[in-house]
Design a protein around this motif. Structure first.
Motif, PDB file in Angstrom:
ATOM      1  N   ALA A 120     -44.033  25.270   8.971  1.00 62.29           N
ATOM      2  CA  ALA A 120     -43.181  25.850   7.930  1.00 62.29           C
ATOM      3  C   ALA A 120     -41.742  25.341   8.011  1.00 62.29           C
ATOM      4  O   ALA A 120     -41.018  25.351   7.013  1.00 62.29           O
ATOM      5  CB  ALA A 120     -43.197  27.371   8.025  1.00 62.29           C
ATOM      6  N   GLN A 125     -45.955  28.342  12.291  1.00 61.28           N
ATOM      7  CA  GLN A 125     -44.499  28.507  12.375  1.00 61.28           C
ATOM      8  C   GLN A 125     -43.794  27.153  12.395  1.00 61.28           C
ATOM      9  O   GLN A 125     -42.795  26.946  11.689  1.00 61.28           O
ATOM     10  CB  GLN A 125     -44.155  29.290  13.638  1.00 61.28           C
ATOM     11  CG  GLN A 125     -42.666  29.577  13.827  1.00 61.28           C
ATOM     12  CD  GLN A 125     -42.162  30.674  12.912  1.00 61.28           C
ATOM     13  OE1 GLN A 125     -42.841  31.664  12.706  1.00 61.28           O
ATOM     14  NE2 GLN A 125     -40.978  30.496  12.368  1.00 61.28           N
ATOM     15  N   THR A 132     -45.017  33.036   7.781  1.00 58.73           N
ATOM     16  CA  THR A 132     -45.526  31.657   7.826  1.00 58.73           C
ATOM     17  C   THR A 132     -47.037  31.598   8.068  1.00 58.73           C
ATOM     18  O   THR A 132     -47.598  30.503   8.118  1.00 58.73           O
ATOM     19  CB  THR A 132     -44.817  30.845   8.928  1.00 58.73           C
ATOM     20  OG1 THR A 132     -45.059  31.460  10.208  1.00 58.73           O
ATOM     21  CG2 THR A 132     -43.317  30.772   8.669  1.00 58.73           C
TER      22      THR A 132
END
Length: 210
Positions: free
Chosen positions: A154, A151, A126
């Motif tokens: 995503a 993170q 990510t």
């Protein structure tokens, strides 16, 4: 003229997979124009000739980071970008995008290459943004925040991204509920579960860095 700046180099992830390259180009130009209007820059983000890459620079790290997160929110989910940010000396060659050189730009190039390498590995797939500054003790903490933001971003679906962009723009949960045609309770639950408030908080704190 040689100055110290925060350079940003960004490009489109998997740009060749976009079926309509003209539409992609137009989308980028529109988003960059909105970014320039919202985030004052020493060199406004602009596309380099004949590529899917764009460059710009800012007086502070916070300004560079704020422009990056808002540009990503503007383009997602249809266009994903990766960004390298670096502090250093910059020499202006021309006013055109890509018309600057020097350590800041070399480091930003290295940062975006590091992002691409990290994204190629399952554990860090990510990864999208990285800050490079060997002489800046803030860099590890900034990159920790960026990795966490990557993170969380995503994992968001289209509605989650719209809600996040609305929060970042200062809209109330009532306004977001009206726009999404759902209840305020549903908006609140979505925001809590998605980590959107953590992203907004991180982006705000990062934007205050000098």
């Amino acid at each position: 003229m040689r100055t110290t700046t925060y350079a940003v180099i960004a490009d489109v992830v998997r740009s060749r997979e976009h079926a309509d390259q003209v539409a992609l180009h137009d989308r980028l130009l529109s988003a960059l124009a909105r970014s320039t209007a919202t985030h004052p820059a020493t060199r406004p983000l602009g596309m380099t000739t004949g590529s899917d890459e764009f460059q710009g620079s800012y007086d502070t790290l916070g300004a560079a980071l704020a422009a990056t997160v808002d540009l990503r929110l503007d383009l997602l989910p249809t266009v994903d970008i990766r960004c390298g940010i670096a502090r250093g000396a910059s020499t202006t060659l021309t006013d055109r995008p890509g018309g600057a050189d020097g350590p800041a730009w070399w480091a930003a190039r290295a940062a975006i290459e590091l992002v691409e390498d990290r994204a190629s590995k399952p554990a860090t797939a990510t990864a999208r943004v990285w800050y490079s500054a060997d002489d800046d003790p803030r860099a590890p903490a900034v990159n920790a925040a960026l990795a966490s933001t990557d993170q969380l971003l995503a994992a968001l679906d289209e509605r989650g991204l719209r809600l996040l962009a609305g929060l970042r723009a200062g809209r109330s949960q009532a306004q977001l509920a009206t726009a999404e045609k759902i209840s305020e309770s549903a908006v609140s639950q979505r925001i809590r579960r998605s980590g959107a408030l953590a992203i907004v908080t991180a982006a705000q704190l990062l934007s205050e860095l000098d």
